[in-house]
Scaffold this motif. Structure first.
Motif, mmCIF file in Angstrom:
data_model
loop_
_atom_site.group_PDB
_atom_site.id
_atom_site.type_symbol
_atom_site.label_atom_id
_atom_site.label_comp_id
_atom_site.label_asym_id
_atom_site.label_seq_id
_atom_site.Cartn_x
_atom_site.Cartn_y
_atom_site.Cartn_z
ATOM 1 N N GLU A 107 1.932 5.474 2.821
ATOM 2 C CA GLU A 107 1.385 4.155 2.495
ATOM 3 C C GLU A 107 0.801 3.450 3.718
ATOM 4 O OE1 GLU A 107 4.495 2.058 0.417
ATOM 5 O OE2 GLU A 107 4.473 3.495 -1.243
ATOM 6 N N GLY A 108 0.019 4.194 4.519
ATOM 7 C CA GLY A 108 -0.665 3.604 5.668
ATOM 8 C C GLY A 108 0.214 3.359 6.884
ATOM 9 N N ARG A 109 1.426 3.861 6.854
ATOM 10 C CA ARG A 109 2.343 3.693 7.977
ATOM 11 C C ARG A 109 2.774 5.055 8.501
ATOM 12 N NH1 ARG A 109 5.038 -1.577 7.823
ATOM 13 N NH2 ARG A 109 4.082 -2.776 6.147
ATOM 14 N N VAL A 110 3.194 5.086 9.771
ATOM 15 C CA VAL A 110 3.645 6.309 10.411
ATOM 16 C C VAL A 110 5.134 6.182 10.720
ATOM 17 C CG1 VAL A 110 3.411 7.749 12.477
ATOM 18 C CG2 VAL A 110 1.387 6.802 11.394
ATOM 19 N N LEU A 111 5.859 7.268 10.489
ATOM 20 C CA LEU A 111 7.282 7.313 10.792
ATOM 21 C C LEU A 111 7.489 7.491 12.293
ATOM 22 C CD1 LEU A 111 10.290 7.558 9.902
ATOM 23 C CD2 LEU A 111 9.873 10.030 9.724
ATOM 24 N N LEU A 112 8.235 6.568 12.890
ATOM 25 C CA LEU A 112 8.584 6.665 14.304
ATOM 26 C C LEU A 112 10.066 6.389 14.480
ATOM 27 C CD1 LEU A 112 5.587 4.731 15.903
ATOM 28 C CD2 LEU A 112 5.909 7.194 15.796
ATOM 29 N N GLU A 115 -1.342 -1.417 13.592
ATOM 30 C CA GLU A 115 -1.261 -2.690 14.324
ATOM 31 C C GLU A 115 0.072 -2.848 15.026
ATOM 32 O OE1 GLU A 115 -3.359 -5.250 15.192
ATOM 33 O OE2 GLU A 115 -4.828 -3.785 14.497
ATOM 34 N N GLU A 116 1.163 -2.488 14.358
ATOM 35 C CA GLU A 116 2.498 -2.605 14.957
ATOM 36 C C GLU A 116 2.679 -1.623 16.113
ATOM 37 O OE1 GLU A 116 5.186 -3.988 11.142
ATOM 38 O OE2 GLU A 116 4.428 -1.929 11.203
ATOM 39 N N ILE A 117 2.027 -0.489 16.034
ATOM 40 C CA ILE A 117 2.127 0.532 17.081
ATOM 41 C C ILE A 117 1.492 0.051 18.376
ATOM 42 C CG2 ILE A 117 1.225 2.804 17.760
ATOM 43 C CD1 ILE A 117 1.718 3.686 14.827
ATOM 44 N N PRO A 121 3.464 10.677 20.473
ATOM 45 C CA PRO A 121 2.453 10.971 21.470
ATOM 46 C C PRO A 121 1.491 9.796 21.613
ATOM 47 C CG PRO A 121 1.931 12.150 19.448
ATOM 48 C CD PRO A 121 3.275 11.490 19.248
ATOM 49 N N PRO A 122 0.950 9.583 22.819
ATOM 50 C CA PRO A 122 0.086 8.424 23.051
ATOM 51 C C PRO A 122 -1.117 8.335 22.110
ATOM 52 C CG PRO A 122 0.684 9.464 25.130
ATOM 53 C CD PRO A 122 1.177 10.364 24.042
ATOM 54 N N VAL A 123 -1.556 9.466 21.538
ATOM 55 C CA VAL A 123 -2.709 9.437 20.629
ATOM 56 C C VAL A 123 -2.455 8.552 19.407
ATOM 57 C CG1 VAL A 123 -3.705 11.649 21.315
ATOM 58 C CG2 VAL A 123 -2.014 11.579 19.476
ATOM 59 N N LEU A 124 -1.181 8.271 19.086
ATOM 60 C CA LEU A 124 -0.885 7.412 17.928
ATOM 61 C C LEU A 124 -1.363 5.981 18.132
ATOM 62 C CD1 LEU A 124 2.640 8.684 16.866
ATOM 63 C CD2 LEU A 124 0.472 8.978 15.656
ATOM 64 N N SER A 125 -1.636 5.608 19.370
ATOM 65 C CA SER A 125 -2.153 4.265 19.652
ATOM 66 C C SER A 125 -3.662 4.180 19.518
ATOM 67 C CB SER A 125 -1.751 3.835 21.071
ATOM 68 O OG SER A 125 -0.354 3.738 21.177
ATOM 69 N N GLY A 126 -4.328 5.272 19.204
ATOM 70 C CA GLY A 126 -5.785 5.216 19.102
ATOM 71 C C GLY A 126 -6.402 6.435 18.463
#
Length: 151
Positions: A14-19, A113-115, A122-127
């Protein structure tokens, strides 16, 4: 120097990533997609699924290899294989003994946005991940070697 093979899962729902959040007061506080070392004759995909279960309490279906990440610290050279994955079931739970031993204190579904305001691996999750996702992850991407900040 030791060498370690790891696998991880980037699970979207639903548009979110598990962290999962690794936190040791006074030492570190960061978020990372679930993953860890491959055991014995375990496949990369099985390792990613097992690690997701241990670290988050969730059952997942591992799909496509999307990133190969190389990391180094003074003690070890890591090669981590990141896969896309989907949620099968379960509920968020960080009580597994190995999870507690790794100072994982929280698991959560975060939006892009929360990330952005967090230290995330991995840093790629920010962009970049979000652009690669739109492109359909045409081929696995070898990420540049990076020094580990925490270990």
């Amino acid at each position: 120097m030791l060498h370690r093979i790891s696998a991880g899962a980037i699970v979207e729902n639903e548009g979110r990533v598990l962290l999962v959040r690794h936190r040791r007061i006074g030492k570190y506080d960061f978020w990372v997609a679930p993953g860890g070392g491959v055991k014995d004759d375990e496949s990369l995909e099985a390792a990613a699924a097992r690690e997701a279960k241990e670290e988050s309490g969730l059952d997942i279906h591992v799909s496509k290899l999307i990133y190969i990440e190389e990391l180094v610290n003074p003690e070890c050279r890591h090669v981590k294989f990141w896969f896309t994955a989907s949620l099968l079931g379960g509920s968020l739970d960080v009580s597994h003994p190995e999870t507690v031993a790794e100072f994982i204190v929280e698991a959560a579904w975060l939006t892009p946005e929360e990330i952005k305001d967090k230290t995330v691996f991995p840093p790629v999750l920010s962009g970049r991940y979000w652009q690669d996702r739109v492109a359909g992850f045409p081929t696995p991407v070898s990420l540049p070697l990076r020094q580990m900040q925490f270990w």
